[in-house]
Design an enzyme around this catalytic site. Structure first.
Site, PDB file in Angstrom:
ATOM      1  N   LYS A 220       0.824  -1.213   0.000  1.00 36.38           N
ATOM      2  CA  LYS A 220       0.000   0.000   0.000  1.00 36.38           C
ATOM      3  C   LYS A 220       0.856   1.259   0.000  1.00 36.38           C
ATOM      4  CE  LYS A 220      -4.350  -1.979   1.338  1.00 36.38           C
ATOM      5  NZ  LYS A 220      -5.416  -2.159   2.333  1.00 36.38           N
ATOM      6  N   ARG A 255      -3.586 -10.182   4.763  1.00 37.66           N
ATOM      7  CA  ARG A 255      -3.901 -10.192   3.323  1.00 37.66           C
ATOM      8  C   ARG A 255      -2.683  -9.666   2.577  1.00 37.66           C
ATOM      9  NH1 ARG A 255      -5.837  -6.561  -0.428  1.00 37.66           N
ATOM     10  NH2 ARG A 255      -7.200  -7.428  -2.040  1.00 37.66           N
TER      11      ARG A 255
HETATM   12  C1  8Y4 Z   1      -0.679  -1.348  -4.343  1.00 38.52           C
HETATM   13  C2  8Y4 Z   1      -1.129  -2.557  -3.918  1.00 38.52           C
HETATM   14  C3  8Y4 Z   1      -1.468  -0.249  -4.157  1.00 38.52           C
HETATM   15  C4  8Y4 Z   1      -2.358  -2.684  -3.322  1.00 38.52           C
HETATM   16  C5  8Y4 Z   1      -2.706  -0.368  -3.579  1.00 38.52           C
HETATM   17  C6  8Y4 Z   1      -3.166  -1.592  -3.155  1.00 38.52           C
HETATM   18  C7  8Y4 Z   1      -7.961  -4.550   1.543  1.00 38.52           C
HETATM   19  C8  8Y4 Z   1      -8.975  -5.337   0.993  1.00 38.52           C
HETATM   20  C9  8Y4 Z   1      -8.044  -4.147  -0.563  1.00 38.52           C
HETATM   21  C10 8Y4 Z   1      -7.707  -4.634   2.939  1.00 38.52           C
HETATM   22  C11 8Y4 Z   1      -9.483  -6.258   3.035  1.00 38.52           C
HETATM   23  C12 8Y4 Z   1      -5.104  -2.688  -2.143  1.00 38.52           C
HETATM   24  C13 8Y4 Z   1      -9.945  -5.660  -1.288  1.00 38.52           C
HETATM   25  C14 8Y4 Z   1      -6.484  -2.280  -1.871  1.00 38.52           C
HETATM   26  N1  8Y4 Z   1      -7.376  -3.822   0.548  1.00 38.52           N
HETATM   27  N2  8Y4 Z   1      -9.729  -6.184   1.724  1.00 38.52           N
HETATM   28  N3  8Y4 Z   1      -9.024  -5.068  -0.332  1.00 38.52           N
HETATM   29  N4  8Y4 Z   1      -8.501  -5.505   3.637  1.00 38.52           N
HETATM   30  N5  8Y4 Z   1     -10.202  -7.077   3.807  1.00 38.52           N
HETATM   31  N6  8Y4 Z   1      -4.408  -1.650  -2.631  1.00 38.52           N
HETATM   32  O1  8Y4 Z   1      -6.852  -3.973   3.524  1.00 38.52           O
HETATM   33  O2  8Y4 Z   1      -4.697  -3.812  -1.969  1.00 38.52           O
HETATM   34  S1  8Y4 Z   1      -7.733  -3.508  -2.167  1.00 38.52           S
END
Ligand code: 8Y4
Length: 276
Positions: A220, A255
């Site tokens: 993130k 996750r």
């Molecule tokens: C790079 C990589 C930039 C990943 C942004 C991201 C969560 C989630 C997401 C979480 C749960 C993400 C679907 C966002 N984050 N579900 N989902 N908890 N339960 N962004 O933190 O990975 S998507």
């Protein structure tokens, strides 16, 4: 499906992230991406994942909305073929009850909802009807604008209160209490300071909600912020650090994108802690 024992023994469950948006596995053609996606999921299970989270809608800020039929066309074939190859629990990352229904018909048993079952009026009753395990995640605002200026009175207390309320609503609608998990939603309407407070606040969230806690920091943007603006493909070290910290502060499930590396980091961490 009840959760099996985590592969890490006394450690957290590991949820491997499987994005099935067109930019992830498709090289054109309606079903082109299915087998590569299934293979990626099987590789994560081989590497030590306990659960696979299949998502067909990007929740990134500024992402275009995906119609339910399109989201189903992305996730259901992957879930169906993966179900045939493993007994591991499969989660579907969606806010739409019709997508959850289709995913469960294909073999999913966990509904991971970034809106904590608040997107549609029939989400909560659908979760109960499906006999789902639900992951209720906190988000302030909506994906398009949530990072503009997030404000809290007290981010840990506010998030914990929200999660407790959503969990109570799910339970009142008939979702089994032990099947309700909560997640502070790092990056979803949070500043860097809010994200760090939430890691340290995991014990409070757990105590307040009395639920199992899921935690997602993998790759993130706050990790990039802490490391001179590192891009999403260059955040592994920070992701591992956040995963270990979250485990130490009481997360039950992590996750993650990088399953193998996370499992290795935890094995070392758990071995060191085992003697004390
Ligand atoms: C790079 C990589 C930039 C990943 C942004 C991201 C969560 C989630 C997401 C979480 C749960 C993400 C679907 C966002 N984050 N579900 N989902 N908890 N339960 N962004 O933190 O990975 S998507």
């Amino acid at each position: 499906m009840p959760m099996p024992e985590p592969k890490l023994g006394s450690g957290p469950w590991i949820m491997g992230i499987l994005n099935v948006t067109p930019d992830s596995f498709s090289d054109g053609g309606a079903h082109a991406g299915v087998q590569p996606a299934v293979d990626a999921a099987l590789a994560m299970l081989e590497a030590g994942a306990d659960v696979i989270d299949v998502g067909g809608e990007s929740t990134r800020p500024g992402a275009a909305p995906v119609p339910a039929a399109e989201e189903i066309a992305r996730v259901a074939p992957v879930i169906e073929r993966l179900r045939a190859r493993t007994t591991a629990p499969i989660a579907v990352d969606t806010m739409k009850p019709e997508v959850a229904r289709a995913a469960f018909a294909a073999g999913a048993t966990i509904w991971n909802d970034v809106t904590a079952l608040a997107y549609a009026p029939d989400s909560v009753v659908t979760a109960a009807e499906l006999g789902a395990t639900v992951i209720l995640m906190h988000m302030q605002g909506e994906p398009r604008t949530m990072q503009a200026n997030p404000v809290y009175e007290d981010v840990v207390a506010d998030v914990a209160a929200f999660l407790e309320e959503r969990a109570d609503i799910a339970e009142a609608a008939g979702v089994k209490p032990e099947r309700i998990w909560v997640d502070p939603g790092l990056g979803f309407g949070k500043t860097l300071g809010h994200n760090l407070d939430l890691v340290r606040g995991l014990p409070h969230i757990r105590a307040r909600t009395q639920r199992r806690v899921v935690f997602g920091a993998s790759r993130k943007s706050f990790i990039g912020t802490l490391d001179g603006g590192a891009g999403a493909q260059d955040r592994l070290g920070g992701s591992l650090s956040a995963a270990l910290a979250a485990w130490e502060f009481g997360a039950d499930m992590l996750r993650v994108h990088d399953v193998r590396e996370t499992v290795q980091a935890l094995r070392v961490w758990l071995a060191i802690g085992a003697e004390s």
